[in-house]
Design a protein around this motif. Structure first.
Motif, PDB file in Angstrom:
ATOM      1  N   LEU A 149       0.821  -1.199   0.000  1.00 22.08           N
ATOM      2  CA  LEU A 149       0.000   0.000   0.000  1.00 22.08           C
ATOM      3  C   LEU A 149       0.861   1.258   0.000  1.00 22.08           C
ATOM      4  CD1 LEU A 149      -2.663  -0.880   2.704  1.00 22.08           C
ATOM      5  CD2 LEU A 149      -2.777  -1.228   0.259  1.00 22.08           C
ATOM      6  N   LEU A 199      -0.797   3.671   0.996  1.00 24.57           N
ATOM      7  CA  LEU A 199      -2.006   4.198   1.607  1.00 24.57           C
ATOM      8  C   LEU A 199      -1.767   5.555   2.232  1.00 24.57           C
ATOM      9  CD1 LEU A 199      -4.850   3.179   1.899  1.00 24.57           C
ATOM     10  CD2 LEU A 199      -4.203   2.186   4.092  1.00 24.57           C
ATOM     11  N   GLU A 258      -3.578   2.050   8.210  1.00 27.95           N
ATOM     12  CA  GLU A 258      -3.076   1.033   7.288  1.00 27.95           C
ATOM     13  C   GLU A 258      -3.277  -0.368   7.865  1.00 27.95           C
ATOM     14  OE1 GLU A 258       0.864   1.733   5.809  1.00 27.95           O
ATOM     15  OE2 GLU A 258       0.650   3.909   6.045  1.00 27.95           O
ATOM     16  N   GLY A 289     -10.399   7.506   3.432  1.00 30.83           N
ATOM     17  CA  GLY A 289     -10.967   6.166   3.361  1.00 30.83           C
ATOM     18  C   GLY A 289     -12.350   6.158   2.761  1.00 30.83           C
ATOM     19  N   ARG A 307      -8.475  -3.808  -3.271  1.00 31.71           N
ATOM     20  CA  ARG A 307      -7.094  -3.526  -3.645  1.00 31.71           C
ATOM     21  C   ARG A 307      -6.989  -2.257  -4.497  1.00 31.71           C
ATOM     22  NH1 ARG A 307      -3.353  -7.588  -2.821  1.00 31.71           N
ATOM     23  NH2 ARG A 307      -4.203  -9.509  -1.958  1.00 31.71           N
ATOM     24  N   GLN A 320      -7.294   0.773  -2.250  1.00 30.55           N
ATOM     25  CA  GLN A 320      -6.073   0.947  -1.472  1.00 30.55           C
ATOM     26  C   GLN A 320      -4.925   1.470  -2.334  1.00 30.55           C
ATOM     27  OE1 GLN A 320      -5.908  -3.054  -0.008  1.00 30.55           O
ATOM     28  NE2 GLN A 320      -6.890  -2.533   1.939  1.00 30.55           N
ATOM     29  N   ASP A 343      -4.856   5.154  -2.478  1.00 30.58           N
ATOM     30  CA  ASP A 343      -4.667   5.856  -1.206  1.00 30.58           C
ATOM     31  C   ASP A 343      -5.929   5.962  -0.367  1.00 30.58           C
ATOM     32  OD1 ASP A 343      -1.989   6.231  -1.907  1.00 30.58           O
ATOM     33  OD2 ASP A 343      -2.427   8.127  -2.913  1.00 30.58           O
ATOM     34  N   ALA A 349      -8.234   3.826   2.460  1.00 24.76           N
ATOM     35  CA  ALA A 349      -8.538   2.667   3.295  1.00 24.76           C
ATOM     36  C   ALA A 349      -9.953   2.206   2.967  1.00 24.76           C
ATOM     37  CB  ALA A 349      -8.437   3.036   4.770  1.00 24.76           C
ATOM     38  N   ASN A 393      -9.339  -2.783   5.508  1.00 23.14           N
ATOM     39  CA  ASN A 393      -8.635  -2.095   6.591  1.00 23.14           C
ATOM     40  C   ASN A 393      -9.431  -2.006   7.877  1.00 23.14           C
ATOM     41  OD1 ASN A 393      -7.891  -0.624   3.797  1.00 23.14           O
ATOM     42  ND2 ASN A 393      -6.074  -0.825   5.085  1.00 23.14           N
TER      43      ASN A 393
END
Length: 311
Positions: free
Chosen positions: A11, A13, A38, A248, A267, A270, A273, A275, A296
């Protein structure tokens, strides 16, 4: 899966969102909160609402004692400008009151019994201590748990609660919940989140979405508010548009037992960026499937079940 183990996915993330969200408050606590996102988060939906009246102090106490990562609450505004934790727009389901919650003063709401309904609905879990439970103000929640907890707060029905964003940000700032990394703000209403972002760009935001079969074509899934296309048509650009203001995405995974998202959706979000937090999952098998997909975090009425799976 180990509790709080960082996901194995490669990630990036929050790489972009972190820069935006912490431009004015690059504190170690806030940075740590974003880093923690994360890892897997147990989100206690209205507290441990499978065991005690939702949004009650009893439900919050249980979730906190069990070690939930976030206490999740819906925030609404009374007619005299106070912020209270209550899910429904109307009072009938979870109290002995009537009418819209925002048509009542705080004093009127405090006279209501917001606990006995749970005993009636769940006689096997009935507890006389739930009788007479009060609707909580946000200040009461903060005064009880302070910075020993993290809070996942929704601006509920902003159209019925004008000014809820300003009131919420004022209270978060007064209780120093932002720079200490204690709060996430969620909403289905994109405009409400953008308003929060304008008021204080350091508050981490979660965009809520709801996917379901389309009315005209059940095979074509749609998002309730139009924030994104359906999951099968969503692009990196769609995710990036949300990542411009949010850290997120809060989503349903199922609709009437039918899967609405898959591991690829998780995926892809994520990788852009975001969650992925899924609501509201109470079945252990579904919990495990979503954990295996690498989400997450999960909202659940039973944080004890989820904690047992992730320890």
């Amino acid at each position: 899966m180990k509790r709080h183990a960082t996901l194995a996915l490669p990630l990036s993330l929050f790489a972009g969102a972190l820069v935006v969200q912490t431009a004015q408050a690059d504190t170690s606590a806030l940075s740590q909160q974003l880093k923690d996102l994360e890892s897997f988060q147990v989100i206690a939906h209205r507290g441990a609402s499978g065991h005690a009246p939702e949004s009650s102090m009893a439900a919050l106490e249980l979730a906190h004692a069990w070690g939930a990562d976030y206490l999740e609450l819906d925030i609404q505004m009374t007619s005299d400008g106070e912020l209270v934790a209550f899910h429904d727009d109307t009072l009938e389901r979870t109290s002995n009151g009537e009418g819209h919650i925002n048509d009542h003063t705080l004093a009127e709401l405090k006279d209501l019994d917001a606990g006995s309904w749970f005993n009636d609905a769940h006689p096997e879990l009935a507890d006389s201590a739930f009788e007479g439970a009060h609707i909580l103000t946000l200040e009461e929640v903060f005064n009880r748990f302070g910075t020993d907890a993290r809070y996942y707060l929704e601006t509920k029905s902003p159209d019925l609660n004008p000014g809820v964003e300003e009131g919420l940000v004022r209270r978060l700032e007064a209780y120093d919940m932002i720079e200490t990394g204690r709060v996430l703000i969620q909403s289905f209403d994109q405009e409400s989140l953008l308003k929060i972002h304008e008021l204080n760009p350091d508050i981490p935001l979660i965009q809520l979405v709801w996917y379901s079969p389309g009315d005209e074509d059940p095979e074509r899934r749609e998002e309730w508010t139009g924030v994104t296309p359906g999951p099968e048509r969503i692009t990196d650009e769609d995710f990036q548009a949300v990542a411009d203001y949010a850290v997120g995405l809060g989503t349903n995974a199922y609709y009437e037992g039918e899967a609405m998202i898959d591991e690829g959706f998780v995926r892809q979000a994520q990788q852009n960026d975001l969650a992925v937090h899924v609501y509201t999952i109470n079945d252990p098998e579904e919990m495990q499937q979503l954990i295996d997909w690498g989400v997450n975090g999960l909202f659940t009425d039973y944080p004890d079940r989820l904690i047992e799976l992730t320890e």
